[in-house]
Design a protein around this motif. Structure first.
Motif, PDB file in Angstrom:
ATOM      1  N   ALA A  49       6.687  25.565  33.888  1.00 18.20           N
ATOM      2  CA  ALA A  49       6.962  24.751  35.083  1.00 18.20           C
ATOM      3  C   ALA A  49       6.573  23.289  34.891  1.00 18.20           C
ATOM      4  N   GLY A  50       6.119  22.936  33.695  1.00 16.55           N
ATOM      5  CA  GLY A  50       5.733  21.547  33.437  1.00 16.55           C
ATOM      6  C   GLY A  50       4.288  21.243  33.762  1.00 16.55           C
ATOM      7  N   GLY A  51       3.504  22.285  33.965  1.00 19.44           N
ATOM      8  CA  GLY A  51       2.125  22.097  34.394  1.00 19.44           C
ATOM      9  C   GLY A  51       1.223  21.400  33.394  1.00 19.44           C
ATOM     10  N   ILE A  52       1.472  21.578  32.115  1.00 16.57           N
ATOM     11  CA  ILE A  52       0.573  20.972  31.125  1.00 16.57           C
ATOM     12  C   ILE A  52       0.571  19.454  31.244  1.00 16.57           C
ATOM     13  N   ASP A  53       1.735  18.845  31.283  1.00 15.74           N
ATOM     14  CA  ASP A  53       1.797  17.371  31.398  1.00 15.74           C
ATOM     15  C   ASP A  53       1.181  16.886  32.703  1.00 15.74           C
ATOM     16  N   VAL A  54       1.451  17.596  33.783  1.00 21.57           N
ATOM     17  CA  VAL A  54       0.899  17.219  35.088  1.00 21.57           C
ATOM     18  C   VAL A  54      -0.620  17.285  35.059  1.00 21.57           C
ATOM     19  N   LEU A  55      -1.152  18.350  34.495  1.00 23.36           N
ATOM     20  CA  LEU A  55      -2.605  18.536  34.467  1.00 23.36           C
ATOM     21  C   LEU A  55      -3.288  17.544  33.532  1.00 23.36           C
ATOM     22  N   ILE A  56      -2.652  17.220  32.429  1.00 17.41           N
ATOM     23  CA  ILE A  56      -3.220  16.199  31.541  1.00 17.41           C
ATOM     24  C   ILE A  56      -3.266  14.856  32.258  1.00 17.41           C
ATOM     25  N   ALA A  57      -2.214  14.522  32.990  1.00 12.73           N
ATOM     26  CA  ALA A  57      -2.202  13.268  33.749  1.00 12.73           C
ATOM     27  C   ALA A  57      -3.321  13.247  34.786  1.00 12.73           C
ATOM     28  N   LEU A  58      -3.544  14.356  35.480  1.00 11.16           N
ATOM     29  CA  LEU A  58      -4.634  14.419  36.454  1.00 11.16           C
ATOM     30  C   LEU A  58      -5.993  14.311  35.777  1.00 11.16           C
ATOM     31  N   ALA A  59      -6.148  14.987  34.650  1.00  9.48           N
ATOM     32  CA  ALA A  59      -7.426  14.928  33.931  1.00  9.48           C
ATOM     33  C   ALA A  59      -7.718  13.520  33.425  1.00  9.48           C
ATOM     34  N   ARG A  60      -6.684  12.760  33.143  1.00  7.29           N
ATOM     35  CA  ARG A  60      -6.841  11.396  32.641  1.00  7.29           C
ATOM     36  C   ARG A  60      -7.002  10.385  33.778  1.00  7.29           C
ATOM     37  N   ALA A  65     -12.581  14.922  41.506  1.00  7.11           N
ATOM     38  CA  ALA A  65     -12.247  16.309  41.849  1.00  7.11           C
ATOM     39  C   ALA A  65     -10.998  16.769  41.100  1.00  7.11           C
ATOM     40  N   GLN A  66      -9.990  15.913  41.043  1.00  9.84           N
ATOM     41  CA  GLN A  66      -8.757  16.261  40.325  1.00  9.84           C
ATOM     42  C   GLN A  66      -9.032  16.445  38.842  1.00  9.84           C
ATOM     43  N   LYS A  67      -9.846  15.571  38.278  1.00  6.14           N
ATOM     44  CA  LYS A  67     -10.171  15.679  36.855  1.00  6.14           C
ATOM     45  C   LYS A  67     -10.863  17.003  36.553  1.00  6.14           C
ATOM     46  N   GLY A  68     -11.815  17.384  37.383  1.00  6.82           N
ATOM     47  CA  GLY A  68     -12.538  18.628  37.164  1.00  6.82           C
ATOM     48  C   GLY A  68     -11.643  19.851  37.262  1.00  6.82           C
ATOM     49  N   GLU A  69     -10.820  19.880  38.301  1.00  2.00           N
ATOM     50  CA  GLU A  69      -9.916  21.028  38.475  1.00  2.00           C
ATOM     51  C   GLU A  69      -8.885  21.084  37.351  1.00  2.00           C
ATOM     52  N   ALA A  70      -8.328  19.933  36.990  1.00  2.00           N
ATOM     53  CA  ALA A  70      -7.323  19.893  35.930  1.00  2.00           C
ATOM     54  C   ALA A  70      -7.922  20.328  34.599  1.00  2.00           C
ATOM     55  N   ALA A  71      -9.122  19.864  34.298  1.00  2.00           N
ATOM     56  CA  ALA A  71      -9.769  20.251  33.038  1.00  2.00           C
ATOM     57  C   ALA A  71     -10.002  21.752  32.988  1.00  2.00           C
ATOM     58  N   GLY A  72     -10.444  22.336  34.097  1.00  2.00           N
ATOM     59  CA  GLY A  72     -10.655  23.778  34.141  1.00  2.00           C
ATOM     60  C   GLY A  72      -9.359  24.551  33.960  1.00  2.00           C
ATOM     61  N   THR A  73      -8.294  24.049  34.550  1.00  2.00           N
ATOM     62  CA  THR A  73      -6.998  24.713  34.409  1.00  2.00           C
ATOM     63  C   THR A  73      -6.498  24.612  32.978  1.00  2.00           C
ATOM     64  N   VAL A  85      -1.395  24.613  21.601  1.00  2.00           N
ATOM     65  CA  VAL A  85      -0.633  23.697  20.751  1.00  2.00           C
ATOM     66  C   VAL A  85       0.037  22.621  21.607  1.00  2.00           C
ATOM     67  N   ALA A  86       0.625  23.029  22.732  1.00  2.00           N
ATOM     68  CA  ALA A  86       1.299  22.077  23.620  1.00  2.00           C
ATOM     69  C   ALA A  86       0.317  21.096  24.236  1.00  2.00           C
ATOM     70  N   ILE A  87      -0.863  21.557  24.595  1.00  2.00           N
ATOM     71  CA  ILE A  87      -1.888  20.671  25.165  1.00  2.00           C
ATOM     72  C   ILE A  87      -2.299  19.637  24.136  1.00  2.00           C
ATOM     73  N   ALA A  88      -2.520  20.063  22.906  1.00  2.00           N
ATOM     74  CA  ALA A  88      -2.884  19.125  21.849  1.00  2.00           C
ATOM     75  C   ALA A  88      -1.757  18.128  21.581  1.00  2.00           C
ATOM     76  N   ALA A  89      -0.525  18.609  21.534  1.00  2.00           N
ATOM     77  CA  ALA A  89       0.614  17.729  21.262  1.00  2.00           C
ATOM     78  C   ALA A  89       0.834  16.702  22.362  1.00  2.00           C
ATOM     79  N   VAL A  95      -7.909  13.434  26.099  1.00  2.00           N
ATOM     80  CA  VAL A  95      -8.246  13.292  27.515  1.00  2.00           C
ATOM     81  C   VAL A  95      -9.489  14.103  27.855  1.00  2.00           C
ATOM     82  N   LEU A  96      -9.554  15.300  27.299  1.00  2.00           N
ATOM     83  CA  LEU A  96     -10.671  16.185  27.612  1.00  2.00           C
ATOM     84  C   LEU A  96     -11.884  15.820  26.800  1.00  2.00           C
TER      85      LEU A  96
END
Length: 96
Positions: A49-60, A65-73, A85-89, A95-96
């Motif tokens: 669903a595209g969540g990895i890019d969205v969550l990386i953007a929030l973590a960055r 609060a958004q950073k903490g939740e995104a990092a946990g996800t 692999v996708a998170i690293a790419a 970011v983390l």
């Protein structure tokens, strides 16, 4: 429960809220995705669903609060090899 949420299309809705919602909605959506990412099938669906890019953007760029939740996800999503692999790419390690 998480299976019912996913079956009802909740993952796409939560990814959209994490991307486009107001500040509080983004944090809550990322937190809900963190819980859903405890399930192997949901990890794949969140990534699809595209969540990895969205969550990386929030973590960055998000609030604390958004950073903490995104990092946990992202941590939970990384339990799936393809997702890790996708998170690293996508720059998630930096970011983390």
């Amino acid at each position: 429960n998480s299976v019912a949420i996913a079956a009802a299309g909740g993952i796409d809705v939560l990814v959209s809220l994490a991307r486009d919602g107001i500040e509080g909605q983004k944090a809550c959506a990322a937190g809900a995705l963190r819980i859903l990412a405890g399930n192997d099938e949901h990890r794949v669906a969140i990534a699809a669903a595209g969540g990895i890019d969205v969550l990386i953007a929030l973590a960055r760029d998000g609030t604390e609060a958004q950073k903490g939740e995104a990092a946990g996800t992202l941590r939970n999503l990384a339990m799936n090899h393809d997702n890790s692999v996708a998170i690293a790419a996508a720059g998630g390690i930096e970011v983390l």
